[in-house]
Write an enzyme that holds these catalytic residues in place. Structure first.
Site, PDB file in Angstrom:
ATOM      1  N   ARG A   1       0.868  -1.179   0.000  1.00 50.02           N
ATOM      2  CA  ARG A   1       0.000   0.000   0.000  1.00 50.02           C
ATOM      3  C   ARG A   1       0.905   1.229   0.000  1.00 50.02           C
ATOM      4  NH1 ARG A   1       2.483   1.972   3.766  1.00 50.02           N
ATOM      5  NH2 ARG A   1       0.972   3.653   3.771  1.00 50.02           N
ATOM      6  N   GLY A   2       0.276   2.408  -0.106  1.00 51.66           N
ATOM      7  CA  GLY A   2       1.058   3.636  -0.259  1.00 51.66           C
ATOM      8  C   GLY A   2       1.122   3.954  -1.745  1.00 51.66           C
ATOM      9  N   ALA A   3       0.842   5.228  -2.088  1.00 56.08           N
ATOM     10  CA  ALA A   3       0.661   5.592  -3.496  1.00 56.08           C
ATOM     11  C   ALA A   3       1.839   5.192  -4.407  1.00 56.08           C
ATOM     12  CB  ALA A   3       0.354   7.083  -3.599  1.00 56.08           C
TER      13      ALA A   3
ATOM     14  N   ARG B   1      -7.583  -0.074  -6.598  1.00 55.52           N
ATOM     15  CA  ARG B   1      -7.705   1.036  -5.647  1.00 55.52           C
ATOM     16  C   ARG B   1      -7.800   2.335  -6.460  1.00 55.52           C
ATOM     17  NH1 ARG B   1      -4.189   1.254  -0.443  1.00 55.52           N
ATOM     18  NH2 ARG B   1      -6.103   2.200   0.312  1.00 55.52           N
TER      19      ARG B   1
ATOM     20  N   GLN C   1      -1.805   2.337   9.925  1.00 58.06           N
ATOM     21  CA  GLN C   1      -0.505   2.452   9.216  1.00 58.06           C
ATOM     22  C   GLN C   1       0.523   3.186  10.079  1.00 58.06           C
ATOM     23  OE1 GLN C   1      -3.493   3.109   7.881  1.00 58.06           O
ATOM     24  NE2 GLN C   1      -3.570   2.694   5.692  1.00 58.06           N
TER      25      GLN C   1
ATOM     26  N   ASP D   1      -1.758  11.051  -2.038  1.00 59.21           N
ATOM     27  CA  ASP D   1      -2.202  10.032  -2.989  1.00 59.21           C
ATOM     28  C   ASP D   1      -2.559  10.623  -4.343  1.00 59.21           C
ATOM     29  OD1 ASP D   1      -2.779   8.771  -0.193  1.00 59.21           O
ATOM     30  OD2 ASP D   1      -2.647   7.153  -1.659  1.00 59.21           O
TER      31      ASP D   1
ATOM     32  N   ASN E   1      -5.183  12.532   0.635  1.00 60.33           N
ATOM     33  CA  ASN E   1      -4.276  11.685   1.412  1.00 60.33           C
ATOM     34  C   ASN E   1      -5.114  10.918   2.431  1.00 60.33           C
ATOM     35  OD1 ASN E   1      -1.551  10.793   2.000  1.00 60.33           O
ATOM     36  ND2 ASN E   1      -1.723  11.902   3.925  1.00 60.33           N
ATOM     37  N   LYS E   2      -4.462  10.111   3.216  1.00 66.04           N
ATOM     38  CA  LYS E   2      -5.139   9.246   4.180  1.00 66.04           C
ATOM     39  C   LYS E   2      -6.164  10.005   5.026  1.00 66.04           C
ATOM     40  CE  LYS E   2      -4.911   5.807   4.495  1.00 66.04           C
ATOM     41  NZ  LYS E   2      -5.938   4.986   3.813  1.00 66.04           N
TER      42      LYS E   2
END
Ligand code: MRU
Length: 350
Positions: free
Chosen positions: A46-48, A89, A196, A237, A247-248
């Site tokens: 995960r993570g852009a 995603r 996270q 993101d 973003n998150k």
């Protein structure tokens, strides 16, 4: 040091299973594009930027298995796999960016025999991974001067080596400042519901010997009010043309809090996170995941059975809350539309 994702000499994709961190450091091997898609969907990776690399490597795996007679046949099949990967995603634009870059590479090599075209695609995926690490180091080099000596830095989610091919974006800036001798300490927000911050950022910073203190997300305002946080730095993101940042979930809350307390709020991201096709953040698709991530904790139900729950996993921070964007080509300050367009150059369509 761990590797987030790599292409092995056996022609498989090896990635660190982030669902099992920090309890276990386990690597999984993906042998086809469907396995990579599942790893992205389930957030083993995960993570852009990391899913951008995974998407590209997923297509390289697909390319190895396509038994086409013509380029047209090959490309149609490659695009089908690309679409399946892209759908896993929706928010991080890096995933689509990685897939489109692989498709462009295929088009550029369309006159090669298929076997050579496949090799070119494998090289391109590896190149995307290497460039990401290089870009993160550049982000770190540009951004480290923004962290004053003795600063207490709040970060959210994980924008570290685990969220990228290596080194990290927000954590890359922190790493670079730490390496340059800046004394700093990090507040890591735990980042409900997927944790996270608690599971990944705390682990990553511990590994590097960077002082880190874990807090729950709802403690940030209190610590800002007490003067215990000097600045905030997060990843992204997707960044729209006007500088709005997805973003998150929880990032927007922190940005509003930072502004209320007069604290700088920085966003660190490579240009692969820019989406200049979007005028502002309103049209950024926000992923909603299974509400079970909210009603349950570590497989145990914590909310009453039958209660309704929502789980939007990203939010959009309007540009006016952002002090500066730290990119691999330099620091951009408002007005972002002009700054981002100049930085992206003619290669990125407006
Ligand atoms: O749902 P995730 O864990 O993929 O979300 C990750 C984030 O929001 C990160 O902050 C972002 O991708 C930047 S990572 C360098």
């Amino acid at each position: 040091m761990f590797e987030t994702i790599e292409w092995t000499s056996a022609g498989v994709v090896r990635l660190l299973d982030q669902r099992r961190l920090p309890a276990e450091e386990v690597y999984v091997e993906c042998r086809d594009a469907a396995a990579v898609a599942q790893a992205i969907r389930s957030m083993q990776i995960r993570g852009a930027p990391a899913i951008g690399v995974a998407g590209a490597m997923g297509l390289a795996l697909a390319a190895q298995s396509i038994g086409a007679r013509s380029f047209e046949e090959f490309y149609a099949e490659l695009s089908r796999h690309g679409e399946a990967l892209r759908r896993t995603r929706p928010t991080a634009v890096n995933l689509a960016w990685g897939i489109e870059r692989m498709q462009r590479c295929a088009q550029q090599h369309k006159t090669l025999p298929i076997a050579e075209l496949v090799q070119a695609l494998i090289r391109e995926a590896q190149q995307i991974r290497e460039e990401d690490i290089r870009d993160n180091r550049a982000i770190g080099a540009y951004g480290q001067g923004l962290i004053p000596d003795g600063a207490a830095v709040l970060t959210h989610c994980n924008a570290g080596a685990l969220a990228t091919a290596g080194y990290g974006t927000a954590l890359g800036v922190i790493r670079a400042a730490h390496a340059a001798g800046t004394r700093l300490s990090v507040w890591a927000g735990e980042t409900r519901p997927f944790l996270q911050g608690a599971r990944l950022t705390a682990w990553e910073l511990q590994q590097d010997g960077i002082p880190v203190t874990l807090i729950t997300d709802n403690m940030a305002g209190h610590l800002m009010q007490r003067g215990e946080i000097d600045l905030v730095i997060v990843g992204a993101d997707r960044i729209a043309r006007n500088g709005d940042v997805a973003n998150k979930i929880g990032t927007y809350t922190l940005a509003v809090l930072a502004q209320a307390h007069g604290l700088p709020f920085y966003v660190a991201a490579p240009l692969s996170t820019l989406d200049l096709s979007l005028r502002d953040g309103e049209a950024i698709p926000i992923e909603e995941r299974d509400p079970k991530e909210v009603t349950d904790w570590a497989g145990v139900r914590t909310a009453p059975v039958g209660v309704r729950a929502r789980n939007p996993v990203f939010d959009v921070t309007p540009y006016r809350y952002i002090t500066a964007l730290i990119t691999d080509r330099g620091i951009v300050r408002p007005p972002y539309d002009a700054g981002l367009a100049a930085l992206a150059g003619p290669a990125v369509a407006l």
